[in-house]
Scaffold this active site. Structure first.
Site, PDB file in Angstrom:
ATOM      1  N   ARG A  78      -0.203  -7.728   9.377  1.00 46.39           N
ATOM      2  CA  ARG A  78       0.433  -6.967  10.457  1.00 46.39           C
ATOM      3  C   ARG A  78      -0.539  -6.089  11.227  1.00 46.39           C
ATOM      4  NH1 ARG A  78       5.980  -4.474   8.249  1.00 46.39           N
ATOM      5  NH2 ARG A  78       6.270  -4.082  10.460  1.00 46.39           N
ATOM      6  N   HIS A 118      -6.051 -13.782   8.516  1.00 43.27           N
ATOM      7  CA  HIS A 118      -5.952 -12.309   8.495  1.00 43.27           C
ATOM      8  C   HIS A 118      -6.987 -11.622   7.620  1.00 43.27           C
ATOM      9  CE1 HIS A 118      -2.293 -13.285  10.562  1.00 43.27           C
ATOM     10  NE2 HIS A 118      -1.747 -13.801   9.486  1.00 43.27           N
ATOM     11  N   PRO A 172       0.773  -1.227   0.000  1.00 41.31           N
ATOM     12  CA  PRO A 172       0.000   0.000   0.000  1.00 41.31           C
ATOM     13  C   PRO A 172       0.805   1.276   0.000  1.00 41.31           C
ATOM     14  CG  PRO A 172       0.120  -0.930   2.210  1.00 41.31           C
ATOM     15  CD  PRO A 172       1.097  -1.631   1.351  1.00 41.31           C
ATOM     16  N   GLU A 173       1.141   1.798  -1.134  1.00 41.61           N
ATOM     17  CA  GLU A 173       1.516   3.196  -1.220  1.00 41.61           C
ATOM     18  C   GLU A 173       0.452   3.872  -2.063  1.00 41.61           C
ATOM     19  OE1 GLU A 173       4.921   5.281  -1.088  1.00 41.61           O
ATOM     20  OE2 GLU A 173       6.311   3.589  -1.187  1.00 41.61           O
TER      21      GLU A 173
END
Length: 270
Positions: A108, A90, A2-3
DNA sequence: CGTGTGCCCTGACAGC
DNA sequence: TGCTGTCAGGGCACAC
């Protein structure tokens, strides 16, 4: 992954499936990511129609017909899986519509989900002090010059500060500084206006090119094989420690800035 | 206020 | 085959 370009392509990809869809079911597989999920998330989203999608910096926006917007952040490891074949570890949040299923997967858990009144989005605390969008018209050389004036912090760190420019991350700051031939260690306030004049188009070009590549990556996103984005093969600085600079006879070095890696060419970035 | 540090969390990989 | 250490695309709280 994710940028800004990945968030942008994620939002565009989600929009193809989600826009105009009515949410039929919302499932939380745990109480939180970075923060607790909003207490009324399930109630607020179930039955709502997604009217449109958007992006602000690295946040994705799902606007609903209930005057509220679901705001998501992908953190370091978040991604949306569209119509996944099966559940994965997740998958923290699952949204179902009549035709599709969307799983927000984030090992994360640095990502987040919030519900914000659509009319008050600009005043929402993470957005309130944010600088201009790098691809928007309000980011100008004058803005950069003013925002950086007097800053002793290294330009690399200034550009990661979302109050100066919103949406840049570690990769694209390294890439833009390489393209503009600016030394990442130089104090923000000491970068000349001429150099900022090179930096602005460098930022725009690297983001635009990556979005173009990310667009082809998005299908891989939707078919969750985790393939690397095409743009990763085009990095000039990021992750290229020890490799030759593509512009001269220097080689790329890596060093630590604010606890994160910076890659640059000491020979041509001054 | 601006600036520097450490932490949140899991997984991949290198080296022993 | 484990272990251990390091690193990772971000953001925030906290200390000075």
């Amino acid at each position: 992954m994710p940028e800004l370009p990945e968030v942008e392509t994620t939002v565009r990809g989600l929009a193809r499936y989600l826009e105009g869809e009515r949410v039929t079911r919302v499932v939380l597989n745990r109480p939180d990511m970075r923060r607790p999920f909003p207490a009324d998330l399930v109630q607020a989203m179930t039955g709502a129609t997604i009217t449109s999608l958007g992006r602000r910096a690295k946040y994705g926006l799902l606007h609903t017909d209930r005057a509220r917007t679901l705001v998501f952040h992908l953190g370091m490891s978040g991604r949306w899986r569209i119509d996944p074949a099966e559940d994965e570890a997740h998958d923290h949040l699952v949204i179902e519509t009549e035709g599709h299923r969307f799983a927000l997967n984030d090992p994360r858990r640095f990502g987040s989900v919030d519900l914000v009144d659509t009319a008050a989005l600009d005043a929402w605390s993470p957005f309130a002090a944010m600088g201009p969008e790098p691809l928007g018209e309000s980011l100008t050389v004058d803005h950069l010059h003013t925002a950086l004036a007097g800053r002793k912090q290294a330009i690399k760190l200034c550009l990661l500060d979302q109050r100066i420019v919103a949406g840049l991350g570690n990769i694209y700051v390294c890439e833009a500084l390489w393209r503009a031939r600016i030394n990442p260690k130089r104090a923000g306030g000491q970068v000349s206006k001429a150099a900022l004049g090179r930096l602005l188009p460098a930022i725009r070009e690297v983001l635009t090119q990556s979005i173009a590549d990310g667009g082809s990556t998005l299908r891989d996103y939707a078919q969750p094989d985790g393939a690397l984005g095409y743009f990763a093969t085009r990095f000039d600085a990021y992750g290229r420690e020890g490799e030759p600079c593509r512009r001269g006879d220097g080689s790329i070095r890596r060093f630590d800035q604010g606890g994160r890696s910076t890659w640059y060419c000491p020979k041509c970035q001054r």
